[in-house]
Scaffold this motif. Structure first.
Motif, PDB file in Angstrom:
ATOM      1  N   ASP A 275     -52.084 -19.219  25.332  1.00  0.00           N
ATOM      2  CA  ASP A 275     -51.690 -19.572  26.691  1.00  0.00           C
ATOM      3  C   ASP A 275     -52.676 -19.044  27.723  1.00  0.00           C
ATOM      4  O   ASP A 275     -53.172 -19.783  28.581  1.00  0.00           O
ATOM      5  CB  ASP A 275     -50.287 -19.024  26.999  1.00  0.00           C
ATOM      6  CG  ASP A 275     -49.214 -19.704  26.174  1.00  0.00           C
ATOM      7  OD1 ASP A 275     -49.561 -20.623  25.424  1.00  0.00           O
ATOM      8  OD2 ASP A 275     -48.039 -19.323  26.305  1.00  0.00           O
ATOM      9  N   GLN A 322     -44.077 -16.717  31.134  1.00  0.00           N
ATOM     10  CA  GLN A 322     -45.254 -17.528  30.824  1.00  0.00           C
ATOM     11  C   GLN A 322     -45.875 -18.084  32.103  1.00  0.00           C
ATOM     12  O   GLN A 322     -47.102 -18.053  32.292  1.00  0.00           O
ATOM     13  CB  GLN A 322     -44.851 -18.664  29.888  1.00  0.00           C
ATOM     14  CG  GLN A 322     -46.001 -19.517  29.390  1.00  0.00           C
ATOM     15  CD  GLN A 322     -45.500 -20.662  28.516  1.00  0.00           C
ATOM     16  OE1 GLN A 322     -44.622 -21.425  28.912  1.00  0.00           O
ATOM     17  NE2 GLN A 322     -46.048 -20.761  27.321  1.00  0.00           N
ATOM     18  N   PHE A 397     -47.771 -26.610  28.595  1.00  0.00           N
ATOM     19  CA  PHE A 397     -47.057 -25.751  27.644  1.00  0.00           C
ATOM     20  C   PHE A 397     -45.876 -26.497  27.029  1.00  0.00           C
ATOM     21  O   PHE A 397     -44.993 -25.883  26.450  1.00  0.00           O
ATOM     22  CB  PHE A 397     -46.523 -24.505  28.365  1.00  0.00           C
ATOM     23  CG  PHE A 397     -47.594 -23.676  29.010  1.00  0.00           C
ATOM     24  CD1 PHE A 397     -48.605 -23.125  28.250  1.00  0.00           C
ATOM     25  CD2 PHE A 397     -47.593 -23.450  30.375  1.00  0.00           C
ATOM     26  CE1 PHE A 397     -49.593 -22.356  28.839  1.00  0.00           C
ATOM     27  CE2 PHE A 397     -48.578 -22.681  30.968  1.00  0.00           C
ATOM     28  CZ  PHE A 397     -49.587 -22.135  30.205  1.00  0.00           C
TER      29      PHE A 397
END
Length: 412
Positions: A275, A322, A397
């Motif tokens: 990520d 995230q 994502f």
């Protein structure tokens, strides 16, 4: 038209007008409902082509050798009212004949027994739901029960007719021809095995509870397969005839310069959490693009500087940690950004908190015209047809395996 159509657009408009002409002939001769479709890659200018077709329907066209349909009425239907608002603006921007008064967003109260010819009406799914003020009093019953219960229906406040009755009256009027444009038609809908649980759009297309089917349905999308499957199923049942689709050649669109020659995909070759790496790379791509646009503007002596946008596609539900890490990485690359540089278009239209970041909501159709917004957090909104040419970098994502969804996402 205010815009000069490109060659492939001229051909697409010509072919679609021929299809609509054939549809009217089938409707008059066989009294059978018809479907047509327009498929063109994202960025090809489908709304511009639609504006040219609508102009020809309402006013006729010497360019395309097409006669006016004096009774033409259009319902432009989509899932999203924001998408409808954007389309309404685009039609006015492209056409020199369509006025604001010709492009009506249906809102309650809507006290019309019949829709006006020469008008485009914008309607979205929510306004056909049972809770809508436009439909209150509408009975969703079987055809056998319809005529008994419809007589006792209570009409919506300040309205003499439900929207279903207004549409039905328009279809039954001999001086009207109703065209239903299904925007983002790649979503498709059920028409056969699950007819009892048919979606709102299928009820509109196929008729229900004694209400008639829409005579001519026109689907628009980059990926029209599901719409064609639904229309083919209706054709097989002999309830609607599906005419050959109008498909714009993607290579001709690419040659015109309206779409990119290449799309670069970075996909990790091994398992692991990448990520942070991908977001950092996306931020650097945004920096490179910003510098290139600034250099171009300087060489051209232009004051209209393009401010490219980075889109973060969040999973469902969004992972707050995230998103917070992603924003940290982006702001490390762009210390000149502030809280106004980031917005979201998530379904909850309120300020979202991601770690220490507080991100306000923005209407999707306003992103393009708000250059100070450089980072956008989204889920599905970016795959539903909103136009934002300055969106140049996407970090997603959100996993997906559906071919249609992937095509729509890359097209956006």
């Amino acid at each position: 038209m205010k815009f000069t159509l490109k060659g492939y657009q001229v051909d697409g408009v010509h072919d679609l007008l021929r299809s609509l002409e054939n549809a009217r002939q089938v409707l008059d001769a066989d009294d059978k409902e018809v479907s047509v479709s327009l498929s063109a890659t994202p960025g090809a200018g489908k709304t511009v082509m639609a504006a040219a077709v609508i102009e020809a329907l309402f006013y006729g066209s010497d360019t395309f050798n097409f006669d006016q349909d004096p009774g033409a009425v259009i319902i432009w239907f989509s899932d999203d009212p924001n998408l409808n608002d954007q389309t309404r603006f685009r039609l006015m921007e492209a056409s020199d004949k369509l006025l604001a008064s010709d492009l009506i967003t249906i809102e309650p109260p809507f006290a019309k027994p019949i829709l006006d010819a020469g008008t485009v009406y914008f309607l979205n799914t929510q306004k056909l739901s049972k809770s809508s003020l436009l439909t209150r009093g509408h009975f969703d019953v079987t055809e056998q029960e319809a005529f008994e219960t419809m007589t006792s229906a209570i009409q919506p406040d300040l309205q003499g007719w439900t929207i279903w009755e207004t549409i039905a009256n328009t279809i039954r009027d001999e001086d009207r021809t109703l065209y239903l444009i299904v925007d983002e038609a790649h979503r498709g809908f059920n028409t056969t095995s699950t007819r009892d649980k048919a979606t709102l759009v299928s009820k509109l297309v196929n008729g229900h509870a004694g209400y008639p089917a829409v005579p001519i349905v026109w689907g628009i999308s980059a990926t029209i397969d599901r719409f064609q499957e639904a229309m083919a199923a209706a054709d097989a049942l002999e309830s609607r005839r599906a005419l050959p689709p109008v498909t714009v050649d993607g290579f001709r669109v690419q040659e015109s310069g309206l779409v990119k020659d290449t799309v670069l995909l970075d996909i990790p070759a091994e398992a692991g959490n990448f990520d942070t790496v991908l977001v950092r790379r996306g931020a650097k791509k945004l920096r490179e693009s910003s510098e290139l646009w600034e250099a171009y503007a300087n060489t051209q002596g232009s004051v209209d500087l393009v401010h490219p946008l980075l889109v973060l596609q969040a999973p469902n539900p969004p992972d707050d940690d995230q998103m917070a890490r992603a924003l940290d990485e982006i702001f490390e690359e762009f210390p000149e950004f502030d809280e106004r540089s980031v917005r979201h278009v998530l379904g909850d239209h309120k300020t979202q908190k991601f770690g220490t970041w507080e991100v306000d909501w923005i209407e999707p159709q306003r992103v393009q015209e708000t250059p100070r917004v450089r980072v956008l957090i989204a889920k599905e909104a970016i795959s539903t047809g909103w136009d934002c040419p300055r969106a140049e970098v996407l970090v997603s994502f959100r996993p997906t395996k559906d071919h249609t969804h992937i095509t729509q996402l890359l097209g956006r």
